[in-house]
Design a protein around this motif. Structure first.
Motif, PDB file in Angstrom:
ATOM      1  N   ASP A   1     -61.140  49.586 -15.087  1.00 35.51           N
ATOM      2  CA  ASP A   1     -61.740  48.836 -14.177  1.00 35.51           C
ATOM      3  C   ASP A   1     -63.165  48.473 -14.013  1.00 35.51           C
ATOM      4  OD1 ASP A   1     -59.392  46.219 -14.976  1.00 35.51           O
ATOM      5  OD2 ASP A   1     -59.126  45.867 -12.674  1.00 35.51           O
ATOM      6  N   TRP A   2     -63.838  47.831 -13.424  1.00 36.98           N
ATOM      7  CA  TRP A   2     -65.144  47.431 -13.537  1.00 36.98           C
ATOM      8  C   TRP A   2     -65.139  48.290 -12.182  1.00 36.98           C
ATOM      9  CZ3 TRP A   2     -67.835  46.910  -9.057  1.00 36.98           C
ATOM     10  CH2 TRP A   2     -67.715  45.851  -7.981  1.00 36.98           C
ATOM     11  N   GLN A   3     -64.192  48.656 -11.357  1.00 35.57           N
ATOM     12  CA  GLN A   3     -64.916  49.511  -9.873  1.00 35.57           C
ATOM     13  C   GLN A   3     -65.193  51.293 -10.197  1.00 35.57           C
ATOM     14  OE1 GLN A   3     -62.428  47.462 -10.613  1.00 35.57           O
ATOM     15  NE2 GLN A   3     -62.500  46.177  -8.483  1.00 35.57           N
ATOM     16  N   THR A   4     -64.394  51.290 -11.537  1.00 33.00           N
ATOM     17  CA  THR A   4     -65.043  52.646 -11.537  1.00 33.00           C
ATOM     18  C   THR A   4     -65.233  52.983 -13.403  1.00 33.00           C
ATOM     19  OG1 THR A   4     -62.114  53.270 -12.399  1.00 33.00           O
ATOM     20  CG2 THR A   4     -63.058  53.768 -10.125  1.00 33.00           C
ATOM     21  N   ALA A   5     -65.626  51.976 -14.008  1.00 35.25           N
ATOM     22  CA  ALA A   5     -66.175  52.864 -15.174  1.00 35.25           C
ATOM     23  C   ALA A   5     -67.365  52.777 -15.015  1.00 35.25           C
ATOM     24  CB  ALA A   5     -66.729  51.558 -15.613  1.00 35.25           C
ATOM     25  N   PHE A   6     -67.951  52.803 -14.267  1.00 33.12           N
ATOM     26  CA  PHE A   6     -69.321  53.937 -14.317  1.00 33.12           C
ATOM     27  C   PHE A   6     -69.000  54.931 -14.394  1.00 33.12           C
ATOM     28  CE2 PHE A   6     -69.653  50.454 -10.674  1.00 33.12           C
ATOM     29  CZ  PHE A   6     -70.463  49.512 -10.421  1.00 33.12           C
ATOM     30  N   ILE A   7     -67.949  55.571 -14.253  1.00 31.90           N
ATOM     31  CA  ILE A   7     -67.338  57.140 -14.668  1.00 31.90           C
ATOM     32  C   ILE A   7     -68.058  57.605 -15.895  1.00 31.90           C
ATOM     33  CG2 ILE A   7     -65.577  58.730 -15.225  1.00 31.90           C
ATOM     34  CD1 ILE A   7     -65.838  58.222 -12.127  1.00 31.90           C
ATOM     35  N   ALA A   8     -67.928  56.135 -17.191  1.00 35.38           N
ATOM     36  CA  ALA A   8     -68.491  56.697 -18.182  1.00 35.38           C
ATOM     37  C   ALA A   8     -69.190  56.932 -18.251  1.00 35.38           C
ATOM     38  CB  ALA A   8     -67.476  55.757 -19.323  1.00 35.38           C
ATOM     39  N   PRO A   9     -69.935  55.957 -18.704  1.00 40.18           N
ATOM     40  CA  PRO A   9     -71.793  57.067 -18.286  1.00 40.18           C
ATOM     41  C   PRO A   9     -72.602  57.585 -17.431  1.00 40.18           C
ATOM     42  CG  PRO A   9     -72.119  54.601 -16.817  1.00 40.18           C
ATOM     43  CD  PRO A   9     -70.252  54.162 -17.796  1.00 40.18           C
TER      44      PRO A   9
END
Ligand code: ADP
Length: 507
Positions: free
Chosen positions: A146-154
């Motif tokens: 979900d959006w909360q840990t999607a930052f992980i990818a970039p």
């Protein structure tokens, strides 16, 4: 710091904002523990990283202790210390990140819904990766949700792979495309991502507001594997009506995008062993189910005079996605049809909460209707067990867990044909479906007529053909909704992705 133990299987690290039963808002929490446990059973090393919320259910964490090292993590051009805690939840090793940031990101008495959620979870995503790097972890898969840990990818590809945390492939699962985590592009800078590099149409730029970035889009673009939680929903979100603005991004990345139906945690949801129930029962001995129905009626002050009067249950977040107007309609229709209705739900939307409080008050001492407007895990178990029917009239439903739980407890689902409901509930009257798969009542149109048709058919079968109804109950209770099949699909995706990375390195 702990280094990863060697394991014959893959090393998978989930980084998430929820995990059942300690920090659960919805289905995401169930998936992290259910999928995690299933993969662990298959011989993989599974670890979880969560924020250390003040409002977690700490009594469900075993052996919680703080590590004696603080992790420095970057935010707003400074380094902040993070205390790392470790414990075990349902047999899974879990790390908790406690930021020593003056904004007290996870000391808010709630999980989400804060004005600075974008900052809270971009901070957490970066701190989680920093922890993995400093702990010397060498995961094969980092699975973010979900959006909360999607930052992980970039963050992984732009910052952490160059720093040496480079063993992993990134898997991103979106449990609901309605929630995307957008903010002014400049806000990305706080966690060290470069907005001028990422605020581009083919990267993290929001598809409808070009001065904003979108973390779910970043998860899609920068992950090696992208999944969502049912095959039908994966189709729906590729269309402009269902994609919440991300359909073009999903279509551009469709090769790595797949829908896998969630399972349920069949240990936690098992009427034969469920400690929340007054009486345990199983498909061959349904007497206990009837006793749970009587017990719930007594507890809620509903009439018990007619033992067979059908009880319709509904357990849900009261948000527009769930078809709140149809839920309201179902209450009145059930009454008209001679049934009883129990709703357990709460709403983050004030006007919906108010409206349902009005209905709850109206029926306060009613013989056949009860609305309980709160979150209550133990009561939810008893309602599943007590219900004859279970209503889910969602406008859209990425997967939905309540239809699977209700079937396991012998409550026949009445659902709108959308998303994961369409992949798990098949109408008893649909001749195009082989009869062994037919397990509930479905309707297509998201209006009162649609719902009426399905609910009336359910009542007719219940009232006029008790023997068929009993067979349907027993059949539904025996359906395998465990994580066995779905976790095997995730395992295959992980293995293929790891193999591709190895092949690329050798080439
Ligand atoms: P979503 O994730 O959209 O909320 P799901 O059907 O995937 O919907 O998951 C809902 C989960 O949350 C189920 O396990 C359900 O039992 C639980 N749940 C929802 N509302 C409540 C409530 N008020 N009290 C207890 N459990 C709830």
């Amino acid at each position: 710091l702990l280094s990863s133990a060697t394991s014959p299987g893959l090393h998978v690290i989930h980084i998430a904002a929820e995990m059942a039963p300690v920090a659960k808002v919805g289905g995401l929490g169930d998936v992290v523990s259910g999928l995690g446990k299933a993969l662990q059973k298959k011989g993989h090393l599974v670890e979880i990283v969560l924020p250390k919320y003040d409002c977690m259910q700490y009594d469900r964490v075993c052996d919680l202790r703080a590590l004696d090292v603080l992790i420095d993590s970057y935010f707003d051009r400074q380094l902040y210390k993070n205390k790392i805690w470790v414990g075990t939840i349902e047999g899974l090793p879990v790390y908790f990140i406690e930021p020593h940031h003056p904004d007290k990101f996870f000391w808010r008495g709630k999980f989400y819904g804060e004005h600075d959620d974008f900052r809270r979870f971009s901070f957490f995503s970066r701190a989680a990766l920093e922890f993995l790097l400093q702990a010397g972890k060498k995961p094969d898969i980092i699975h973010c949700h979900d959006w909360q840990t999607a930052f992980i990818a970039p963050l992984y590809w732009d910052i952490y792979a160059p720093k040496g945390l480079n063993s992993a492939r990134i898997c991103f699962t979106c449990h609901n495309f309605e929630y995307q985590g957008t903010a002014a592009a400049s806000e990305l800078e706080s966690c060290g991502l470069e907005s001028h590099h990422l605020n581009r149409p083919d990267r993290m730029q929001d598809n409808s507001a070009h001065d904003r970035v979108n973390s779910v889009k970043g998860g899609i673009v920068f992950s090696n594997i992208v999944t969502t939680v049912s095959p039908t929903y994966a189709q729906e979100v590729r269309t402009s009506e269902g994609g919440h603005g991300l359909h073009s991004t999903l279509s551009a990345h469709s090769k790595k995008f797949i829908g896998i139906l969630n399972g349920i945690d069949t240990d936690a949801w098992n009427p034969a062993t469920d400690a929340f129930l007054p009486v345990q029962y199983n498909a061959t001995d349904l007497q206990g189910k009837a006793e749970n129905k009587q017990a719930l009626r007594r507890n809620l002050g509903l009439s018990s005079t007619d033992v067979r009067r059908p009880l319709v249950g509904c357990i849900t977040r009261l948000v527009p996605q769930k078809g709140v107007h149809l839920i309201r309609h179902a209450i009145y229709l059930t009454l008209e049809l001679g049934g009883q209705f129990v709703l357990l739900g709460s709403s983050p939307v004030p006007h919906i909460q108010n409206e349902f409080e009005g209905i709850a008050n109206h029926f306060q001492n009613h013989d056949h209707i009860r609305l309980i407007l709160k979150y209550d895990e133990s009561l939810s178990h008893v309602i599943y067990a007590a219900s004859d029917m279970f209503i889910i009239p969602s406008i859209f439903e990425p997967c939905g867990l309540t239809q699977m739980i209700s079937m396991r407890y012998g409550a026949i689902p009445i659902v709108r044909k959308t998303g994961g409901l369409n992949d798990s509930v098949f109408d008893v009257d649909d001749d195009t479906i082989p009869s062994q798969f037919r397990n509930g009542f479905t309707f297509m149109n998201a209006d009162e007529q649609g719902l009426n048709g399905a609910l009336v058919r359910a009542f007719n079968l219940f009232n006029n053909n008790p023997e068929s109804w009993k067979q349907l109950v027993q059949k539904d209770m025996n359906i395998d909704f465990s994580w066995e099949t779905s976790s095997a699909q995730y395992e295959e995706l992980y293995l293929k992705s790891v193999a591709r990375a190895k092949a690329a390195k050798l080439a």
